[in-house]
Design a protein around this motif. Sequence first.
Motif, PDB file in Angstrom:
ATOM      1  N   PRO A 142       0.614  -1.335  -0.102  1.00 54.42           N
ATOM      2  CA  PRO A 142       0.108  -0.065   0.075  1.00 54.42           C
ATOM      3  C   PRO A 142       0.874   1.244  -0.120  1.00 54.42           C
ATOM      4  CG  PRO A 142       0.131  -0.730   2.196  1.00 54.42           C
ATOM      5  CD  PRO A 142       1.172  -1.737   1.343  1.00 54.42           C
ATOM      6  N   LEU A 143       2.131   1.323  -0.497  1.00 58.39           N
ATOM      7  CA  LEU A 143       2.914   2.290  -0.465  1.00 58.39           C
ATOM      8  C   LEU A 143       3.415   2.756  -1.662  1.00 58.39           C
ATOM      9  CD1 LEU A 143       4.883   4.535   1.089  1.00 58.39           C
ATOM     10  CD2 LEU A 143       6.551   2.323   1.171  1.00 58.39           C
ATOM     11  N   CYS A 144       3.583   4.190  -2.079  1.00 57.78           N
ATOM     12  CA  CYS A 144       4.283   4.493  -3.200  1.00 57.78           C
ATOM     13  C   CYS A 144       5.130   5.614  -2.674  1.00 57.78           C
ATOM     14  CB  CYS A 144       3.185   5.248  -4.171  1.00 57.78           C
ATOM     15  SG  CYS A 144       4.009   5.880  -5.792  1.00 57.78           S
ATOM     16  N   ALA A 145       6.362   5.711  -3.031  1.00 53.63           N
ATOM     17  CA  ALA A 145       7.351   6.977  -2.926  1.00 53.63           C
ATOM     18  C   ALA A 145       7.455   7.479  -4.349  1.00 53.63           C
ATOM     19  CB  ALA A 145       8.695   6.162  -2.629  1.00 53.63           C
ATOM     20  N   GLY A 146       7.324   8.801  -4.196  1.00 53.64           N
ATOM     21  CA  GLY A 146       7.541   9.653  -5.249  1.00 53.64           C
ATOM     22  C   GLY A 146       8.592  10.969  -5.075  1.00 53.64           C
ATOM     23  N   TRP A 147       9.568  11.234  -5.835  1.00 48.67           N
ATOM     24  CA  TRP A 147      10.703  12.266  -5.537  1.00 48.67           C
ATOM     25  C   TRP A 147      11.216  12.831  -6.676  1.00 48.67           C
ATOM     26  CZ3 TRP A 147      11.692   7.258  -5.857  1.00 48.67           C
ATOM     27  CH2 TRP A 147      12.688   6.787  -6.700  1.00 48.67           C
ATOM     28  N   ASN A 148      11.629  14.154  -6.812  1.00 47.17           N
ATOM     29  CA  ASN A 148      12.265  14.886  -7.661  1.00 47.17           C
ATOM     30  C   ASN A 148      13.795  15.020  -6.762  1.00 47.17           C
ATOM     31  OD1 ASN A 148      11.814  16.967  -6.343  1.00 47.17           O
ATOM     32  ND2 ASN A 148      10.222  17.546  -7.900  1.00 47.17           N
ATOM     33  N   ASN A 149      14.376  16.144  -7.408  1.00 47.30           N
ATOM     34  CA  ASN A 149      15.635  16.705  -6.870  1.00 47.30           C
ATOM     35  C   ASN A 149      15.528  17.478  -5.665  1.00 47.30           C
ATOM     36  OD1 ASN A 149      17.566  15.296  -8.679  1.00 47.30           O
ATOM     37  ND2 ASN A 149      17.458  16.773  -9.957  1.00 47.30           N
ATOM     38  N   GLU A 150      14.310  17.792  -5.497  1.00 48.69           N
ATOM     39  CA  GLU A 150      13.917  18.971  -4.394  1.00 48.69           C
ATOM     40  C   GLU A 150      12.968  18.199  -3.272  1.00 48.69           C
ATOM     41  OE1 GLU A 150      11.938  23.417  -3.916  1.00 48.69           O
ATOM     42  OE2 GLU A 150      11.808  22.367  -5.729  1.00 48.69           O
ATOM     43  N   LYS A 151      11.882  17.339  -3.542  1.00 50.31           N
ATOM     44  CA  LYS A 151      11.129  17.140  -2.701  1.00 50.31           C
ATOM     45  C   LYS A 151      10.707  15.657  -2.862  1.00 50.31           C
ATOM     46  CE  LYS A 151       8.529  21.509  -1.679  1.00 50.31           C
ATOM     47  NZ  LYS A 151       7.356  22.160  -1.690  1.00 50.31           N
ATOM     48  N   PHE A 152      10.079  14.917  -1.749  1.00 49.51           N
ATOM     49  CA  PHE A 152       9.951  13.570  -1.786  1.00 49.51           C
ATOM     50  C   PHE A 152       8.633  13.726  -1.177  1.00 49.51           C
ATOM     51  CE2 PHE A 152      11.758  13.884   2.487  1.00 49.51           C
ATOM     52  CZ  PHE A 152      10.801  13.079   3.438  1.00 49.51           C
ATOM     53  N   VAL A 153       7.464  12.650  -1.774  1.00 47.48           N
ATOM     54  CA  VAL A 153       6.163  12.383  -1.089  1.00 47.48           C
ATOM     55  C   VAL A 153       6.150  10.854  -1.198  1.00 47.48           C
ATOM     56  CG1 VAL A 153       3.688  12.472  -1.838  1.00 47.48           C
ATOM     57  CG2 VAL A 153       5.320  14.444  -2.250  1.00 47.48           C
ATOM     58  N   TYR A 154       5.715  10.552   0.052  1.00 48.30           N
ATOM     59  CA  TYR A 154       5.074   9.030   0.301  1.00 48.30           C
ATOM     60  C   TYR A 154       3.703   8.993   0.584  1.00 48.30           C
ATOM     61  CZ  TYR A 154      10.338   8.094   1.261  1.00 48.30           C
ATOM     62  OH  TYR A 154      11.565   7.859   1.279  1.00 48.30           O
ATOM     63  N   VAL A 155       3.092   8.170  -0.123  1.00 45.30           N
ATOM     64  CA  VAL A 155       1.544   7.852   0.149  1.00 45.30           C
ATOM     65  C   VAL A 155       1.376   6.675   0.703  1.00 45.30           C
ATOM     66  CG1 VAL A 155      -0.712   7.995  -1.067  1.00 45.30           C
ATOM     67  CG2 VAL A 155       1.001   9.693  -1.705  1.00 45.30           C
ATOM     68  N   ILE A 156       0.404   6.596   1.394  1.00 49.10           N
ATOM     69  CA  ILE A 156       0.196   5.238   2.122  1.00 49.10           C
ATOM     70  C   ILE A 156      -1.335   5.043   2.202  1.00 49.10           C
ATOM     71  CG2 ILE A 156       0.372   3.744   4.199  1.00 49.10           C
ATOM     72  CD1 ILE A 156       2.777   5.505   4.951  1.00 49.10           C
ATOM     73  N   ASP A 157      -1.800   3.940   1.790  1.00 48.80           N
ATOM     74  CA  ASP A 157      -3.208   3.762   1.459  1.00 48.80           C
ATOM     75  C   ASP A 157      -3.831   3.380   2.834  1.00 48.80           C
ATOM     76  OD1 ASP A 157      -5.753   3.218   0.423  1.00 48.80           O
ATOM     77  OD2 ASP A 157      -5.269   1.103  -0.049  1.00 48.80           O
ATOM     78  N   ALA A 158      -5.054   3.942   3.117  1.00 44.45           N
ATOM     79  CA  ALA A 158      -5.598   3.948   4.582  1.00 44.45           C
ATOM     80  C   ALA A 158      -7.153   3.669   4.311  1.00 44.45           C
ATOM     81  CB  ALA A 158      -5.528   5.155   5.373  1.00 44.45           C
ATOM     82  N   PRO A 159      -7.483   2.357   3.857  1.00 42.43           N
ATOM     83  CA  PRO A 159      -8.902   2.230   3.546  1.00 42.43           C
ATOM     84  C   PRO A 159      -9.783   1.955   4.746  1.00 42.43           C
ATOM     85  CG  PRO A 159      -7.609   0.001   3.653  1.00 42.43           C
ATOM     86  CD  PRO A 159      -6.591   1.203   3.653  1.00 42.43           C
ATOM     87  N   GLY A 160      -9.019   2.005   5.799  1.00 44.27           N
ATOM     88  CA  GLY A 160      -9.948   2.056   7.136  1.00 44.27           C
ATOM     89  C   GLY A 160     -10.675   3.177   7.396  1.00 44.27           C
ATOM     90  N   PHE A 161     -10.385   4.503   6.688  1.00 45.47           N
ATOM     91  CA  PHE A 161     -11.411   5.750   6.805  1.00 45.47           C
ATOM     92  C   PHE A 161     -12.677   5.366   6.051  1.00 45.47           C
ATOM     93  CE2 PHE A 161      -7.335   8.483   6.243  1.00 45.47           C
ATOM     94  CZ  PHE A 161      -7.279   8.551   7.610  1.00 45.47           C
ATOM     95  N   LYS A 162     -12.797   4.662   5.130  1.00 50.37           N
ATOM     96  CA  LYS A 162     -14.127   4.172   4.612  1.00 50.37           C
ATOM     97  C   LYS A 162     -14.894   3.249   5.501  1.00 50.37           C
ATOM     98  CE  LYS A 162     -16.217   2.324   0.437  1.00 50.37           C
ATOM     99  NZ  LYS A 162     -17.241   1.563   1.080  1.00 50.37           N
TER     100      LYS A 162
END
Length: 381
Positions: A142-162
């Motif tokens: 459930p994880l995706c990591a995205g980044w460029n030379n300046e910033k990074f973003v990790y997104v983690i799925d949280a189906p429990g909200f539904k």
Amino acid sequence: MKARYQYLIILAIAVCFTACKKTNTQGRLIPEDAAIVVQVDGKALLSKLPWNEIKDNQLFQAMYSDSNLQATVKKLLDDPEKAGIDIHNDLIFFTKKDSTGGYVAIEGFVKDAALLKAFNAEITNNGSESETDGVHYISHAPLCAGWNNEKFVYVIDAPGFKGMDDLSRRMMNDSIDIGRPMPRDIITTCKGVFGLKESNSLAKDEKFTKLMKQSGDVRIWINSGALSGSAVGMAAMVNLDKLYKGNITTFAASFDNGKITMNGHSYAGEDLTKLYKKYGGGKVNEDMLKRIPGKEMIAVVGLNFKPEGVKEFLKMLNLDGFLNIGLTSLGFGMDDFIKANKGDIVFGISDLQLKTDTASNGMDQDADLPVHSRMKPDFSF
């Protein structure tokens, strides 16, 4: 000489407009409807509490010694900068609810892109790699990591909200099947964060900008409307959504020598704001405040308002008729209550302590069943 003054005037105007901009950089990759946002000022916090001292904390040590902790996470805890993360810059956490449930995101600045890439490959077990518009992605649900030379973003799925929303609907006897949520396209979600339009982010939100300009080591943003979602069942019938839609709460906290200083703001939605403006009172009654004992007080709240506002508040929630029926059985109505007071209310909480509470494990208290005990808070009101 005259031309010089013209240039100085133009420069002064430019500076003023720049200084007065109602935008911020921290909210650029945060959706405008994020439910909770936590921004940590790494530079300010680490100047007071170096990472080595954080590692000496008992809670940190207990977490680090957990045998189930992955080696990759231990590497991050040992020294986040070895993972390519700039811990002396902003670190942002936020949550967002959507039709699939929701997700949690972690954002920050890159110190070493090569180290970060290697770290991301480890935590995603060498997941699927791709690149779009100069942004690298590695995903393994459930994880995706995205980044460029300046910033990074990790997104983690949280189906429990539904699941939380579905449970509330079931409790309200709404017709809905609580099933397994659809799997999230985690890489699309991560790309959506990186590709977020500024107009759809918190970068141009005046309230969020005000929060980012406040002095503090940690800043917290809570959007009650986004957190609560759509009202269902009885909540929709009584217009409870008017209590939290447009309701924003913010805190800026500073840590200094064992002391925590917090500065908070609360913003009401359109309907509540109209009520506050029309029926808001004046100065709190100081004579009533003096009746509250000064010792062992945990909290004291003093209110002053126009009593007529209570009736309008209940009308807004569609509760006026229901409450009048209940009051009539007691021999008076809402109008009698309004006429009987001046709109001054003071209350306090004191003597907080933990007391042992015992209870049987069965409905029949006389049955020969084991009794369990627990500690529960007790206080005077």
